[in-house]
Design an enzyme around this catalytic site. Sequence first.
Site, PDB file in Angstrom:
ATOM      1  N   PRO A   1       0.809  -1.219  -0.084  1.00  0.00           N
ATOM      2  CA  PRO A   1      -0.085   0.004   0.010  1.00  0.00           C
ATOM      3  C   PRO A   1       0.842   1.355  -0.004  1.00  0.00           C
ATOM      4  CG  PRO A   1      -0.865  -1.447   1.554  1.00  0.00           C
ATOM      5  CD  PRO A   1       0.435  -2.129   0.942  1.00  0.00           C
ATOM      6  N   GLU A   2       0.411   1.991  -0.888  1.00  0.00           N
ATOM      7  CA  GLU A   2       1.215   3.476  -0.912  1.00  0.00           C
ATOM      8  C   GLU A   2      -0.092   4.477  -0.332  1.00  0.00           C
ATOM      9  OE1 GLU A   2       2.571   4.379  -4.927  1.00  0.00           O
ATOM     10  OE2 GLU A   2       3.254   2.148  -5.253  1.00  0.00           O
TER      11      GLU A   2
ATOM     12  N   HIS B   1      -1.708 -16.369   6.079  1.00  0.00           N
ATOM     13  CA  HIS B   1      -0.609 -15.327   6.766  1.00  0.00           C
ATOM     14  C   HIS B   1      -1.262 -14.197   7.640  1.00  0.00           C
ATOM     15  CE1 HIS B   1       2.160 -17.000   3.942  1.00  0.00           C
ATOM     16  NE2 HIS B   1       1.548 -16.806   3.039  1.00  0.00           N
TER      17      HIS B   1
ATOM     18  N   ARG C   1       4.842 -11.452   3.769  1.00  0.00           N
ATOM     19  CA  ARG C   1       6.099 -11.143   3.636  1.00  0.00           C
ATOM     20  C   ARG C   1       6.633 -10.782   5.114  1.00  0.00           C
ATOM     21  NH1 ARG C   1       8.367  -8.317  -1.531  1.00  0.00           N
ATOM     22  NH2 ARG C   1      10.612  -8.924  -0.804  1.00  0.00           N
TER      23      ARG C   1
END
Length: 273
Positions: free
Chosen positions: A2-3, A93, A111
């Site tokens: 996300p930006e 996750h 990640r």
Amino acid sequence: MPELPEVETIRRTLAPHILGQTIKKIQLLWPGAFVLPAGVTPAAALRRRSVASLDRRGKYLLLGLDNGATVVTHFRMTGSLIYYPQPAPPARHTHVIIHLAAGQLHYADQRKFGRLQFVPPGELGALACLNKLGPEPLGESFWLEYFAIRLNGKKTPVKAALLDQTIICGLGNIYADEALFQAGILPFRESGGLKFSELFLLYDAVRLTLRQGIEAGGTTFRDYRDADGQSGSFQNRLRVYGRGGQPCLVCGRPLQKIKIGGRASVYCPDCQH
DNA sequence: CACTAAACCTGGGAGC
DNA sequence: TGCTCCCAGGTTTAGT
């Protein structure tokens, strides 16, 4: 991942679900995702607190509690925060589950780069990661002359300057490439070498691109989802990001892909100068 | 001070 | 099918 547009979309979609809600329980499936001061337990930090505010600063999401504490979240590359009205099983996750009076909030991150950081009451102002951020590109404190002053004399490539969160916060690799294309400026140009007219084009392009990203609900390349689990649609409007080697949508010539500051950068050698 | 590389992680896709 | 290598929306820290 996300930006700014993605985090803003998460904020907007999440707020109506959780504002005013009381936290019943917090469950850490991977404790590393939840950072808190020594001696404070997750339960002591959150239990029986209610959610008083939900704000965004750059790419950070700030969840304010009724006692003045804050949970500062950064999604890094693959983090996501999804609200489930009914109890839901953790995904592969999912690292943190916050049980609310109604529904659950799941933080997942393939990640494991992202973090939820608990900041006790009164300590938010001392948080270095927030204090060093530059102005909000869509806010009132980001103006053209500020932009010119910050880039003046800098030899670093303008693409790298756009990604520097201490100059402007919120731009990432996608929106930086798109803004440079919109402005017609080559990403490897020296920041301090831009004419004032070019700075003006870039300033406008940054703001336009981010606003369009928000309108589209963000860019979903793979992992990004809003708080309702919905994909964004700005990926359908990208003109350069992820299109290296493909024809420019304006002139038809092949787009170039190079590395700048370790990041992939795609541009049109004919439309950008 | 400025720029680069490595580190943190997992998984998808390309090439063989 | 399976193996290896490269790549990925970000940021911090260590090194040159």
